[in-house]
Design an enzyme around this catalytic site. Structure first.
Site, PDB file in Angstrom:
ATOM      1  N   HIS A 142       0.840  -1.207   0.000  1.00 41.01           N
ATOM      2  CA  HIS A 142       0.000   0.000   0.000  1.00 41.01           C
ATOM      3  C   HIS A 142       0.877   1.261   0.000  1.00 41.01           C
ATOM      4  O   HIS A 142       0.675   2.179  -0.812  1.00 41.01           O
ATOM      5  CB  HIS A 142      -0.907  -0.024   1.229  1.00 41.01           C
ATOM      6  CG  HIS A 142      -1.759   1.191   1.402  1.00 41.01           C
ATOM      7  ND1 HIS A 142      -3.078   1.235   1.021  1.00 41.01           N
ATOM      8  CD2 HIS A 142      -1.476   2.411   1.923  1.00 41.01           C
ATOM      9  CE1 HIS A 142      -3.579   2.430   1.290  1.00 41.01           C
ATOM     10  NE2 HIS A 142      -2.624   3.162   1.854  1.00 41.01           N
ATOM     11  N   GLU A 143       1.840   1.303   0.908  1.00 41.12           N
ATOM     12  CA  GLU A 143       2.694   2.489   1.023  1.00 41.12           C
ATOM     13  C   GLU A 143       3.667   2.613  -0.157  1.00 41.12           C
ATOM     14  O   GLU A 143       4.005   3.727  -0.563  1.00 41.12           O
ATOM     15  CB  GLU A 143       3.472   2.443   2.341  1.00 41.12           C
ATOM     16  CG  GLU A 143       2.589   2.477   3.578  1.00 41.12           C
ATOM     17  CD  GLU A 143       1.727   3.727   3.641  1.00 41.12           C
ATOM     18  OE1 GLU A 143       2.165   4.785   3.129  1.00 41.12           O
ATOM     19  OE2 GLU A 143       0.615   3.647   4.188  1.00 41.12           O
ATOM     20  N   HIS A 150       1.918   4.530  -2.795  1.00 40.51           N
ATOM     21  CA  HIS A 150       1.967   5.975  -2.549  1.00 40.51           C
ATOM     22  C   HIS A 150       3.336   6.553  -2.948  1.00 40.51           C
ATOM     23  O   HIS A 150       3.410   7.622  -3.582  1.00 40.51           O
ATOM     24  CB  HIS A 150       1.731   6.268  -1.067  1.00 40.51           C
ATOM     25  CG  HIS A 150       0.310   6.117  -0.634  1.00 40.51           C
ATOM     26  ND1 HIS A 150      -0.741   6.698  -1.297  1.00 40.51           N
ATOM     27  CD2 HIS A 150      -0.240   5.451   0.425  1.00 40.51           C
ATOM     28  CE1 HIS A 150      -1.880   6.408  -0.676  1.00 40.51           C
ATOM     29  NE2 HIS A 150      -1.592   5.637   0.358  1.00 40.51           N
TER      30      HIS A 150
END
Length: 489
Positions: A140-141, A144
């Site tokens: 997920h990160e 980003h």
């Protein structure tokens, strides 16, 4: 009691770590060295939280962001459209859950359910849960971070954390750079995390449905089931019992080719009367060592063997001359090696008098003969459910001793956790709630959609604040309802 012990142990470890950190920072002889070591390693300790932060991944993010720029632009733009649809769908589902609860409509399951080890998560599944949570958080990160570098936003660093027992990841982006880029570019960054979580769900589903074909060269199916775990101190454990890697092909005369067959055979043994075995009457008389007495005054069953005998069991039968039940104490293994029968007529032989002998046990107790590999058959005497709960099985029998017996189960379980946890992160993170990705996604969508129609920035800000407040209250209500169902029922 066990849950309380684990909670006390976890809190004790965190308290000790926090006090040790405070002690080393406060002592003149260790404060400087300890602080320097923390700065070099990126470690930090706070209340029930341990963090690691580093800039070592920054170059990797830059290299990944430079790979196929046009593809990545399209990729993260697709994430923006997905983020909008996911936000609307998530708000609708959570609103529906609140509406159904307030109107007392039947709610079969909550959209969001808190996962608490030892409460609604078996201790045997904790490792899968924590590993999946960490993998989902890291990917997920990373989404980003790559999107940020692609949109010319500086990544200050990347980190991991452990909150109580829950692992996670985070990425530190330059807020100044984020504020000066367009709303669409902001949305590519904000939506990248949930977009990657959605892709993880799709990959998990694909692997879950295709992995049986990939492992076929190393496992066989359709010829039985294999034991992957045996509970300790049960009727089937021990040197002569069932063991891990034992292939089971029959139980109680019922053929087993898969777990479904195993369950059906056990269910049939519970429903139907015990099966017997065909023996010549002369052999019964020769082997009989009976000493007849009743089990108790209220039971019609006879215990005709020594209660301490581990090799003999009381059987009942009848003959042509004596139609009443006759009881005989026979060696259980030699008796069950004979052909299986259900009725007396199954044992007909023109050359000698045969009889169908049945175990003299109560209706709940069954004598089941389990064929497991090349070992002597296991004779299980007890309730079939005890056997069911004593072992864990798999349809995939390893073709070699070097192949892990638990690999298919581990792969399947990990994929299921990836699908459920990553999907839950999508639903949770896109809610327009304070401190979640949904807060910034909502702000980006409002700026992108309403800037031309509502030029007043304060009005747009009011719409944003009301939307985020609504999302926060909505999520809080769902969490409260889920906790209520979990603990109160």
């Amino acid at each position: 009691m066990m849950q309380t012990t684990w909670v006390a142990l976890i809190l004790g470890c965190w308290s000790s770590l926090y006090l040790l950190d405070a002690f080393l920072k406060s002592q003149p002889w260790s404060a400087r060295r300890y602080t320097t070591w923390l700065d070099k390693t990126g470690f930090s300790v706070s209340v029930c939280q341990f963090r690691w932060y580093s800039t070592a991944m920054n170059r990797t993010f830059v290299r990944l962001a430079q790979w196929r720029p046009q593809f990545l632009r399209t990729w993260f733009t697709c994430g923006v459209f997905f983020g909008l649809v996911a936000m609307l769908l998530s708000v609708f589902l959570l609103s529906l859950m609140v509406f159904n609860t307030l109107t007392r409509n039947t709610v079969e399951s909550q959209v969001l359910t808190p996962v608490m080890p030892g409460v609604n998560l078996p201790t045997s599944q904790i490792s899968y849960y924590l590993l999946t949570l960490l993998v989902c958080g890291i990917l997920h990160e990373i989404g980003h971070a790559i999107a940020a570098v692609r949109e010319q936003v500086r990544v200050n660093g990347f980190g991991l954390f452990l909150l109580l027992i829950y692992p996670g990841a985070y990425v530190d982006l330059s807020s100044d750079h984020l504020q000066v880029i367009s709303p669409l570019r902001q949305l590519r960054i904000y939506c990248a995390g949930v977009w990657h979580n959605f892709i993880i769900v799709l990959i998990g589903i694909a692997v879950l449905f295709t992995y049986p074909w990939f492992i076929m060269p190393f496992y066989t199916t359709g010829n039985g089931v294999v034991i992957t775990q045996v509970s300790e101190n049960t009727a089937v454990s021990g040197p002569r019992g069932l063991a891990v890697r034992d292939p089971v092909t029959s139980i109680g005369g019922c053929k087993v080719t898969c777990i479904k067959d195993w369950n059906q055979c056990l269910a049939a043994s519970i429903r139907e009367p015990s099966l017997g075995n065909c023996l010549p009457v002369s052999m019964i008389t020769e082997l009989d060592t009976s000493n007849k007495h009743r089990i108790d005054s209220n039971s019609p069953y006879i215990d005709c063997c020594n209660e301490t005998s581990s090799t003999h069991l009381c059987f009942m039968y009848h003959t042509k001359k004596n139609p009443d039940n006759i009881y005989a104490c026979l060696p259980a293994r030699a008796t069950t090696d004979r052909p299986v029968c259900k009725f007396q007529s199954d044992c007909y032989s023109p050359n000698m008098e045969m009889s169908c002998v049945y175990p003299s046990v109560d209706n709940q107790t069954k004598l089941l003969r389990v064929i497991h590999g090349h070992k002597p058959p296991l004779l299980f005497l007890g309730h079939p459910l005890d056997l069911h709960y004593s072992v864990i099985l798999s349809n995939y029998i390893p073709s070699s001793l070097f192949i892990p017996v638990n690999l298919p189960y581990a792969l399947e379980t990990f994929c299921k956790y990836l699908i459920s946890l990553s999907g839950a992160l999508v639903i949770l993170n896109v809610v327009p709630c304070y401190a979640l990705d949904g807060q910034f996604i909502c702000q980006g969508f409002i700026e992108l959609m309403l800037r031309s129609t509502i030029p007043d920035k304060e009005v747009r800000g009011a719409i944003y604040s009301l939307t985020v407040l609504f999302g926060t209250v909505l999520l809080a209500l769902n969490v409260i309802m889920a906790m209520w169902v979990l603990f109160v029922g």
